[in-house]
Design an enzyme around this catalytic site. Structure first.
Site, mmCIF file in Angstrom:
data_model
loop_
_atom_site.group_PDB
_atom_site.id
_atom_site.type_symbol
_atom_site.label_atom_id
_atom_site.label_comp_id
_atom_site.label_asym_id
_atom_site.label_seq_id
_atom_site.Cartn_x
_atom_site.Cartn_y
_atom_site.Cartn_z
ATOM 1 N N LYS A 68 14.918 33.559 -68.932
ATOM 2 C CA LYS A 68 16.190 33.810 -68.251
ATOM 3 C C LYS A 68 16.417 35.303 -68.132
ATOM 4 O O LYS A 68 16.189 36.058 -69.084
ATOM 5 C CB LYS A 68 17.364 33.189 -69.008
ATOM 6 C CG LYS A 68 18.706 33.401 -68.287
ATOM 7 C CD LYS A 68 19.865 32.737 -68.988
ATOM 8 C CE LYS A 68 20.484 33.585 -70.058
ATOM 9 N NZ LYS A 68 21.795 33.087 -70.518
ATOM 10 N N ARG A 112 26.022 26.251 -72.046
ATOM 11 C CA ARG A 112 25.344 26.289 -73.346
ATOM 12 C C ARG A 112 26.143 27.100 -74.362
ATOM 13 O O ARG A 112 26.101 26.840 -75.559
ATOM 14 C CB ARG A 112 23.905 26.774 -73.206
ATOM 15 C CG ARG A 112 23.665 28.170 -72.644
ATOM 16 C CD ARG A 112 23.796 29.256 -73.677
ATOM 17 N NE ARG A 112 22.939 30.394 -73.419
ATOM 18 C CZ ARG A 112 23.180 31.596 -73.892
ATOM 19 N NH1 ARG A 112 24.302 31.853 -74.562
ATOM 20 N NH2 ARG A 112 22.331 32.575 -73.656
ATOM 21 N N GLN A 140 33.953 31.631 -69.632
ATOM 22 C CA GLN A 140 33.484 31.282 -70.961
ATOM 23 C C GLN A 140 34.566 30.585 -71.784
ATOM 24 O O GLN A 140 34.287 29.642 -72.528
ATOM 25 C CB GLN A 140 32.994 32.536 -71.696
ATOM 26 C CG GLN A 140 31.776 33.192 -71.087
ATOM 27 C CD GLN A 140 30.491 32.410 -71.345
ATOM 28 O OE1 GLN A 140 30.497 31.315 -71.892
ATOM 29 N NE2 GLN A 140 29.380 32.965 -70.920
ATOM 30 N N GLY A 225 32.244 36.090 -78.002
ATOM 31 C CA GLY A 225 32.532 37.044 -76.931
ATOM 32 C C GLY A 225 31.703 38.303 -76.998
ATOM 33 O O GLY A 225 31.182 38.784 -75.997
ATOM 34 N N SER A 299 27.553 33.827 -82.733
ATOM 35 C CA SER A 299 26.491 33.578 -81.769
ATOM 36 C C SER A 299 26.345 34.768 -80.831
ATOM 37 O O SER A 299 27.331 35.285 -80.319
ATOM 38 C CB SER A 299 26.805 32.316 -80.957
ATOM 39 O OG SER A 299 25.875 32.129 -79.922
#
Length: 329
Positions: A68, A112, A140, A225, A299
């Site tokens: 990606k 995702r 998001q 974020g 994340s």
């Protein structure tokens, strides 16, 4: 021949529950060693307030191989009328290396990211959690609420952002229609954090926007974020008092300002990180262990998420006869 898949086509092939299922398998593969995922190449372009990255992955059990390219240019919406986040995924045949699909990655990226929050919520939020909240009101943020609703049995959700009130209200109404639960506006970030059982941070903030004094026992936080060196949404004290689970520890140590800055300050060390989401999925480590724990999932986004989702979308497209066939020669 290869398939060209646009965003509209992908939206018809992918939903949140399936996305969470795919990611559960993908993170399980990463944890057990059947996934290959080099550290992504990420570069900040401060001249245009931008960031770009290239993210390869192979999931051997799933049979997925691809890369990606993703860009986050924060001035796009105001200056160019474009989304801040843009992405393209190239999928290859895992036996021959032949390109089999080129697809829009924007929707997959948003889905995702929401789904990994749903997955973390499933393993780390209290079982009796009923109220979720999100900081932010962009693309998001929408999938964050969707993911939390898929990972927990919610009764309502709250939203706070710095957008104009009308934009916040429109966002809340859209999310309420999507999820079938009330979505209300909080008057401040403090009210939001104090009022929810599950919190997601989905902003473009570069300095902390929550205070540890607002964080109550039993809260689960999803920090998604910020994903670059030197920027963060979450303050040091909140990081220190939370059980910290990463999507991947090495990736967070390399890219997550939320993790890096408290370590640089000497407030915590890498040894204070509890583990990775894949370890919870495979049962190597426990998730939430008491209702009073403050849990925090950090994340930065991993290529296994994108490539596993793209592989599923490609398989669905073949089944449905969707997409446009093309050849490079």
């Amino acid at each position: 021949m290869a398939l060209l898949l646009d965003r509209q086509t992908i939206e018809g092939l992918l939903d949140m529950d399936k996305m969470i299922e795919i990611l559960e398998q993908a993170f399980g593969e990463l944890s057990t060693g059947s996934a290959i995922m080099p550290q992504r190449t990420a570069v900040a372009d401060t001249d245009v307030n931008g960031w770009y990255a290239f993210m390869p992955a192979q999931l051997k059990s799933m049979g997925a191989l691809g890369v990606k390219s993703v860009t986050v240019y924060k001035d796009n919406p105001s200056a160019h009328g474009l989304p801040a986040t843009l992405a393209t995924i190239v999928l290859m045949d895992s036996e021959t290396g032949r390109t089999i699909a080129v697809m829009d990655g924007g929707y997959i990226t948003a889905m995702r990211t929401g789904a990994v929050t749903g997955l973390a919520t499933k393993y780390l939020a209290r079982k009796n959690a009923k109220v979720a909240g999100v900081m932010g009101a962009g693309v998001q943020a929408r999938t964050q609420i969707w993911g939390m609703a898929a990972g927990a049995d919610l009764e309502k959700a709250l939203v706070f952002s710095l957008d104009p009130p009308d934009a916040q209200r429109t966002f809340a109404d859209d999310c309420s229609e999507l999820l079938g639960i009330p979505v209300e506006l909080a008057s401040s970030g403090e009210e939001l954090v104090r009022s929810v059982d599950i919190l997601s941070m989905a902003t473009t903030a570069t300095t902390p926007i929550i205070d540890s004094d607002w964080v109550q026992p039993g809260l689960h936080i999803n920090g998604i974020g910020s994903h670059a060196v030197g920027v963060r949404e979450i303050d040091t004290n909140t990081m220190v008092k939370s059980k910290l689970v990463c999507d991947q520890v090495d990736a967070c140590l390399a890219e997550a300002g939320d993790v890096q800055i408290p370590i640089e300050e000497g407030a915590m060390s890498a040894d204070d990180i509890y583990g990775e989401i894949g370890e919870l999925i495979t049962g190597v480590k426990a998730g939430r262990e008491s209702d009073d724990e403050i849990t925090l999932f950090k994340s930065v986004g991993l290529s296994i998420q994108d490539i596993s989702a793209a592989h599923y979308v490609y398989q669905r497209a073949l089944e449905e006869g969707a997409g446009t066939e093309f050849a490079f020669s």
